[in-house]
Design a protein around this motif. Structure first.
Motif: not given
Length: 211
Positions: A102-109, A118-130
């Motif tokens: 979630c931190v990695m996804g937020a950083a990239k967002g 957008v950072a918070i949303v991409t963090g959540a997507l990155t951490a949960t979708f897999g």
């Protein structure tokens, strides 16, 4: 290796291991282990990159991620029998992977858009979708539908990282706070059974009754 790169590789490896553990519970062959490991390990990051318009996606640009997933799948194939409760291990590894990813996804967002939302949303997507894909493909009880808090933990971790980063804290401090916050929420949910209030009013009618 930078801190964010470490979190990226660690998140992929941990999620890949949970995918392989799901394959072990279904007694699949080695190809099944490799497939579920790869889908789980890179699924969240792939969705993140597509949402952000970052193509080719990260594992096409750097095939090391595929190799990490394959190694995790092979390792679990030969060691899964050593663990008494593979589902318990699966959900705790998932919690650790969620916290890092979630931190990695937020950083990239944040790097791609500069938007905290957008950072918070991409963090959540990155951490949960897999993990959601893993459970769907393996026909396991979905982590998304379990009563314990799940997606909220990734939102908290991504939000804490984004807020800390906005205060100009060093990257390692912001990332550390985000990881700890996410794991505290998800770990507490698993250990203590934390949940949100659920909807208890009259359920909707069956589609056949409406027609």
């Amino acid at each position: 290796m930078s801190l964010l790169s470490f979190l990226d590789y660690a998140g992929v490896a941990l999620f890949a291991a949970t995918g392989a553990l799901a394959a072990s519970r279904k007694q699949l062959d080695l190809i099944g282990f490799l497939f579920l490991a790869a889908v789980t390990g890179i699924g969240g990051g792939t969705l993140r990159d597509i949402v952000l318009g970052r193509v080719p996606v990260f594992w096409v640009q750097n095939p090391t991620y595929i190799i990490i997933c394959a190694l995790a799948g092979v390792l679990v194939f030969f060691t899964a029998h050593l663990f008494e409760s593979r589902y318990r291990l699966l959900i705790w590894l998932d919690a650790v992977g969620l916290s890092a990813y979630c931190v990695m996804g937020a950083a990239k967002g944040m790097a791609a858009t500069g938007s905290p939302t957008v950072a918070i949303v991409t963090g959540a997507l990155t951490a949960t979708f897999g993990g959601i894909l893993r459970d769907l493909l393996a026909n396991e009880p979905s982590v998304l539908l379990r009563p314990e808090i799940y997606v909220t933990a990734s939102l908290v971790g991504a939000g804490v990282f984004t807020a800390a980063n906005a205060t100009m804290l060093p990257l390692y401090a912001s990332a550390g706070l985000g990881v700890i916050a996410a794991f505290a929420v998800r770990g507490g949910a698993l250990w203590f059974g934390w949940t949100f209030p659920t909807y208890h009013h009259k359920p909707g009618r069956h589609p056949d009754d409406v027609m």
